[in-house]
Design a protein around this motif. Sequence first.
Motif, mmCIF file in Angstrom:
data_model
loop_
_atom_site.group_PDB
_atom_site.id
_atom_site.type_symbol
_atom_site.label_atom_id
_atom_site.label_comp_id
_atom_site.label_asym_id
_atom_site.label_seq_id
_atom_site.Cartn_x
_atom_site.Cartn_y
_atom_site.Cartn_z
ATOM 1 N N ARG A 157 0.840 -1.205 0.000
ATOM 2 C CA ARG A 157 0.000 0.000 0.000
ATOM 3 C C ARG A 157 0.874 1.255 0.000
ATOM 4 O O ARG A 157 0.610 2.215 -0.734
ATOM 5 C CB ARG A 157 -0.920 0.010 1.217
ATOM 6 N N ARG A 158 1.901 1.235 0.833
ATOM 7 C CA ARG A 158 2.782 2.397 0.932
ATOM 8 C C ARG A 158 3.513 2.659 -0.383
ATOM 9 O O ARG A 158 3.519 3.789 -0.886
ATOM 10 C CB ARG A 158 3.809 2.186 2.059
ATOM 11 N N ILE A 159 4.098 1.611 -0.951
ATOM 12 C CA ILE A 159 4.901 1.791 -2.163
ATOM 13 C C ILE A 159 4.037 2.205 -3.348
ATOM 14 O O ILE A 159 4.344 3.175 -4.057
ATOM 15 C CB ILE A 159 5.682 0.507 -2.483
ATOM 16 N N PHE A 160 2.947 1.476 -3.581
ATOM 17 C CA PHE A 160 2.124 1.789 -4.752
ATOM 18 C C PHE A 160 1.386 3.120 -4.602
ATOM 19 O O PHE A 160 1.049 3.759 -5.604
ATOM 20 C CB PHE A 160 1.141 0.648 -5.026
ATOM 21 N N SER A 161 1.154 3.552 -3.384
ATOM 22 C CA SER A 161 0.546 4.868 -3.174
ATOM 23 C C SER A 161 1.575 5.976 -3.371
ATOM 24 O O SER A 161 1.230 7.074 -3.823
ATOM 25 C CB SER A 161 -0.053 4.967 -1.768
ATOM 26 N N LYS A 162 2.830 5.684 -3.041
ATOM 27 C CA LYS A 162 3.887 6.693 -3.149
ATOM 28 C C LYS A 162 4.354 6.898 -4.590
ATOM 29 O O LYS A 162 4.512 8.041 -5.036
ATOM 30 C CB LYS A 162 5.084 6.289 -2.277
ATOM 31 N N VAL A 163 4.564 5.807 -5.318
ATOM 32 C CA VAL A 163 5.177 5.930 -6.646
ATOM 33 C C VAL A 163 4.187 5.745 -7.792
ATOM 34 O O VAL A 163 4.528 5.993 -8.948
ATOM 35 C CB VAL A 163 6.340 4.923 -6.820
ATOM 36 N N ALA A 164 2.971 5.308 -7.483
ATOM 37 C CA ALA A 164 2.001 5.015 -8.547
ATOM 38 C C ALA A 164 0.623 5.550 -8.175
ATOM 39 O O ALA A 164 0.496 6.481 -7.385
ATOM 40 C CB ALA A 164 1.957 3.509 -8.810
ATOM 41 N N ASP A 165 -0.429 4.952 -8.742
ATOM 42 C CA ASP A 165 -1.803 5.421 -8.540
ATOM 43 C C ASP A 165 -2.545 4.634 -7.470
ATOM 44 O O ASP A 165 -3.778 4.591 -7.463
ATOM 45 C CB ASP A 165 -2.580 5.325 -9.860
ATOM 46 N N PRO A 220 0.284 -10.894 0.241
ATOM 47 C CA PRO A 220 0.140 -9.538 0.799
ATOM 48 C C PRO A 220 -0.224 -8.487 -0.240
ATOM 49 O O PRO A 220 -0.911 -7.518 0.079
ATOM 50 C CB PRO A 220 1.511 -9.254 1.423
ATOM 51 N N ALA A 221 0.228 -8.672 -1.495
ATOM 52 C CA ALA A 221 -0.131 -7.711 -2.541
ATOM 53 C C ALA A 221 -1.633 -7.756 -2.820
ATOM 54 O O ALA A 221 -2.284 -6.715 -2.976
ATOM 55 C CB ALA A 221 0.662 -8.005 -3.818
ATOM 56 N N ILE A 222 -2.194 -8.961 -2.876
ATOM 57 C CA ILE A 222 -3.638 -9.102 -3.086
ATOM 58 C C ILE A 222 -4.403 -8.527 -1.894
ATOM 59 O O ILE A 222 -5.425 -7.857 -2.053
ATOM 60 C CB ILE A 222 -3.998 -10.576 -3.329
ATOM 61 N N ALA A 223 -3.879 -8.753 -0.689
ATOM 62 C CA ALA A 223 -4.513 -8.195 0.508
ATOM 63 C C ALA A 223 -4.511 -6.666 0.474
ATOM 64 O O ALA A 223 -5.409 -6.026 1.029
ATOM 65 C CB ALA A 223 -3.802 -8.689 1.764
ATOM 66 N N ALA A 224 -3.507 -6.097 -0.191
ATOM 67 C CA ALA A 224 -3.423 -4.643 -0.311
ATOM 68 C C ALA A 224 -4.359 -4.100 -1.381
ATOM 69 O O ALA A 224 -4.550 -2.885 -1.473
ATOM 70 C CB ALA A 224 -1.989 -4.230 -0.625
ATOM 71 N N GLY A 225 -4.924 -5.002 -2.198
ATOM 72 C CA GLY A 225 -5.838 -4.584 -3.246
ATOM 73 C C GLY A 225 -5.285 -4.680 -4.648
ATOM 74 O O GLY A 225 -5.962 -4.315 -5.619
ATOM 75 N N SER A 226 -4.054 -5.192 -4.770
ATOM 76 C CA SER A 226 -3.407 -5.292 -6.076
ATOM 77 C C SER A 226 -3.675 -6.642 -6.733
ATOM 78 O O SER A 226 -4.152 -7.580 -6.087
ATOM 79 C CB SER A 226 -1.889 -5.105 -5.927
ATOM 80 N N TYR A 227 -3.317 -6.747 -7.989
ATOM 81 C CA TYR A 227 -3.251 -8.046 -8.651
ATOM 82 C C TYR A 227 -1.960 -8.729 -8.204
ATOM 83 O O TYR A 227 -0.948 -8.059 -7.936
ATOM 84 C CB TYR A 227 -3.227 -7.895 -10.176
ATOM 85 N N GLY A 228 -1.976 -10.056 -8.134
ATOM 86 C CA GLY A 228 -0.780 -10.808 -7.795
ATOM 87 C C GLY A 228 -0.545 -11.895 -8.814
ATOM 88 O O GLY A 228 -1.404 -12.757 -9.018
ATOM 89 N N VAL A 229 0.598 -11.844 -9.491
ATOM 90 C CA VAL A 229 0.932 -12.832 -10.519
ATOM 91 C C VAL A 229 2.064 -13.706 -10.008
ATOM 92 O O VAL A 229 3.194 -13.234 -9.812
ATOM 93 C CB VAL A 229 1.333 -12.162 -11.844
ATOM 94 N N PHE A 230 1.751 -14.962 -9.784
ATOM 95 C CA PHE A 230 2.683 -15.932 -9.208
ATOM 96 C C PHE A 230 3.429 -16.673 -10.315
ATOM 97 O O PHE A 230 2.815 -17.229 -11.217
ATOM 98 C CB PHE A 230 1.889 -16.922 -8.346
#
Length: 234
Positions: A158-166, A184-194
């Motif tokens: 959340r911190r990184i994607f809010s700081k450097v992206a949208d 954790p990325a999915i928990a933050a609301g992002s897509y996660g590609v394994f």
Amino acid sequence: MRPITAIGFDADDTLWQNEQFYRLTEEQFAALLGDYAEGSHVSERLLEAEKRNLAHYGFGIKGFTLSMIETAIEITEGKVPAKTIAEILDIGRELLRHPVETLPHVEETLRALNGTYLLVLITKGDLFDQERKLAQSGLGDLFDAVEIVSDKSATTYRRIFSKVADGPDRAMMVGNSLKSDIVPAIAAGSYGVFIPHALTWVIEHVEAPTEAPRFRQIDHLGQLQDVLATITGE
């Protein structure tokens, strides 16, 4: 508005080989203690020490080397020779010098995405070692931002994607660790590609969130553009 504007990439065993060098070092370490214990027992005790020490030393080669020394002291009941300690330090330093072996499809995929998406390297571990590997990989100029963190959690993303992206909801995280990169990325609301790697560290193993709408799995990084196309419709 495009559904994805930023893509985060893990480094070790996603962009370049890493765990295989730890495995080779562990074999050397077990051989050093061969007069005191079987190799499998040495590996078990080393893993226990690593788990204990993560909270103290974090992830990376320095913590791994200290865990090897601690394990040697425990297994020999404090009788480990100074020469053996010196040899452990030597193989730890050698691990810091291993060459960077980029994985298949990495460079061409990053070049294809560069300029269309904001690319962020998000990796954990020793600062100097990660900087060294990024420099030697020749991939540094393809990233818009580099974040070397002590650990990866939903808060981290959340911190990184809010700081450097949208924001995390318009971001994607790509990596080989379900525990650190995907869940954790999915928990933050992002897509996660394994992207599974044959030698992922056992501590990084958790169940795949297959029911999560934003979870994806591919065989190699060369398939990432196809995943993006299905999500963005481009």
